[in-house]
Scaffold this active site. Structure first.
Site, PDB file in Angstrom:
ATOM      1  N   ASP A 152       9.816  -7.408 -34.605  1.00 49.15           N
ATOM      2  CA  ASP A 152       9.054  -6.693 -35.627  1.00 49.15           C
ATOM      3  C   ASP A 152       9.938  -6.256 -36.782  1.00 49.15           C
ATOM      4  O   ASP A 152       9.436  -5.728 -37.785  1.00 49.15           O
ATOM      5  CB  ASP A 152       8.330  -5.489 -35.019  1.00 49.15           C
ATOM      6  CG  ASP A 152       9.264  -4.551 -34.278  1.00 49.15           C
ATOM      7  OD1 ASP A 152       9.806  -4.983 -33.257  1.00 49.15           O
ATOM      8  OD2 ASP A 152       9.447  -3.404 -34.720  1.00 49.15           O
ATOM      9  N   ASP A 200      14.089  -2.982 -42.516  1.00 48.16           N
ATOM     10  CA  ASP A 200      14.139  -1.902 -41.527  1.00 48.16           C
ATOM     11  C   ASP A 200      15.575  -1.478 -41.206  1.00 48.16           C
ATOM     12  O   ASP A 200      16.125  -1.794 -40.158  1.00 48.16           O
ATOM     13  CB  ASP A 200      13.367  -2.273 -40.257  1.00 48.16           C
ATOM     14  CG  ASP A 200      11.864  -2.209 -40.480  1.00 48.16           C
ATOM     15  OD1 ASP A 200      11.449  -1.466 -41.385  1.00 48.16           O
ATOM     16  OD2 ASP A 200      11.117  -2.873 -39.769  1.00 48.16           O
TER      17      ASP A 200
END
Length: 466
Positions: free
Chosen positions: A244, A254
């Site tokens: 993810d 991220d």
């Protein structure tokens, strides 16, 4: 104020949840990336106004925005979670820049969403400033990456293990936020229609010349291989390479417990949650392959005959290795100023020497240009033996200057700027940001920012903001 055209918000039902950001008590602009604002065609004066800060904090939804939280799944440290999604981020919409390029505009730390899984949906100041600094350094070094447009203090407390911490919202800019985990979300639900729609969307948005799912896979593999090679050449450790957290655009995304090595060792790990070293520096290429294999699995149902599709997808994933190796050779060759020379063994000899003698990764490579690299080694005669072979290749100083930053966002420096910001002083952040977004400049007034940490300054662990 902003020209939105929200193509992802037009995707079929199930791709996202419509949700507005949650307003905060006292929004205050901490940092605005004026260069990035200009790239997006946004007016900095408007962004700095009360109206602009309200938008950047999530207190006002700008005209034309369609706020959504995206759905995705993911393998986290190898274990599959069928539903994750944007638990503390809201995608305001897609900005079309003056040159026609499309960018997501996302608020991170903007409150709970249907994917929050009992979380508060907020971010505290530390991870926001860390991502701001590190992502913009990566952009300055030409690494594909999401970027930081703004950081806003919320005037509210966020409660974490450390107690109450000052809250903040990051405005993140990305080519898109579509992840391997986005494909996994629909694959695990056997939503072939959604997989096809998502594939078509990604091709149109990121790979317009791709001819179908297999060609898309080949292109994502190649792009990721080149990005990971760039990470490796900077001593960057992502820290949480879950599926993810892998963008199909090839951008680095991220920035949680990320860090850069000081002392070089291939097994270096910083993330407090990576107890087994799954995402150590040296493991990043093979983890990328593992993640891409999960992506390939999602695309197989769209590729016709299953047996033939599996064979073709396997071949595509195996294509990572030669692309990565070529990119690694090019990146490290440039760092030594010997691109095009037969340099694999020479590069590996230097890395082995650095690991044995605990030499500083960044300072060794930067020091090759100015003659100070020798000082980073305890056994300088061993370095001299290596250096004679290297100098015989007549290294290109210009290539080295371009490939080797003089400074990186060192962990102790980032932590220091965060501590100062928590105390209300943004000057150290602004100075570090200026220095690491001009990483190739050798300025005397930034000399202290190129130094490694003292023993009592060494940061051994980094932490996820949640």
């Amino acid at each position: 104020m902003i020209h939105f055209d929200n193509s992802y918000a037009r995707m079929p039902q199930g791709f996202f949840a419509r949700v507005d950001p949650t307003p905060v008590a006292q929004p205050r602009l901490l940092a605005l990336n004026t260069a990035l604002a200009g790239r997006l065609g946004l007016d900095t004066g408007t962004l700095q106004s009360a109206e602009g800060v309200a938008m950047l904090a999530g207190n006002a939804v700008p005209e034309g925005a369609e706020p959504i939280a995206q759905a995705y799944a993911g393998h986290q440290f190898g274990g599959f979670v069928p539903q994750l999604g944007d638990g503390r981020a809201v995608l305001l919409g897609e900005v079309v820049a003056p040159d026609g390029a499309r960018f997501d505009l996302q608020l991170k730390g903007s409150g709970p969403t249907p994917f929050s899984r009992r979380g508060d949906g907020r971010a505290w100041l530390g991870p926001v400033l860390r991502e701001y600094i590190v992502s913009e350094f990566m952009a300055a070094m030409d690494v594909p990456t999401t970027r930081a447009l703004a950081a806003v203090a919320t005037g509210e407390q966020v409660w974490r293990d450390q107690g109450g911490l000052p809250g903040a919202v990051l405005t993140r800019v990305a080519a898109s936020h579509i992840r391997v985990g986005t494909f996994q979300y629909f694959a695990v639900r056997d939503r072939k229609d959604a997989l096809q729609a998502l594939t078509d969307h990604v091709i149109a948005r990121h790979y317009p010349d791709a001819t179908g799912p297999l060609d898309l896979l080949n292109r994502v593999v190649a792009r990721q291989a080149r990005t990971i090679a760039q990470w490796m050449s900077l001593g960057f450790i992502h820290g949480v390479m879950n599926t993810d957290n892998m963008a199909v655009s090839g951008e680095t995304i991220d920035y949680g417990p990320c860090a850069f090595m000081d002392v070089y060792h291939p097994d270096t790990v910083f993330s407090s949650i990576d107890r087994a070293g799954r995402y150590a520096w040296a493991n990043q290429p093979q983890i990328a392959v593992w993640n891409l294999a999960q992506f390939a699995t999602c695309l197989i149902p769209l590729m016709g005959d299953e047996a033939e599709a599996i064979e073709a997808a396997t071949k595509a994933v195996h294509g990572f290795a030669p692309v990565y190796q070529a990119a690694w050779q090019q990146r490290f060759g440039a760092k030594l100023g010997i691109e095009g020379a037969p340099n694999q063994a020479l590069i590996e000899r230097l890395l082995d020497l650095m690991a044995q003698q605990r030499a500083d990764f960044t300072r060794v490579f930067a020091g090759l240009s100015d003659g100070t690299a020798r000082d980073e080694f305890t056994d300088r005669e061993a370095f001299d033996v290596w250096a004679r072979d290297w100098q015989a290749l007549r290294p290109d100083q210009d290539a080295m200057a371009q490939a080797n930053p003089r400074r990186i966002p060192r962990n102790h420096q980032v932590e220091g700027t965060i501590a100062a910001a928590v105390a209300g002083d943004m000057a150290p952040f602004e100075r570090l940001f200026d220095a690491v977004t001009h990483p190739r400049e050798d300025r005397p007034d930034w000399a202290d920012l190129a130094r490694p940490p003292l023993p009592d300054q060494v940061v051994h662990q980094t932490f996820c903001g949640t």
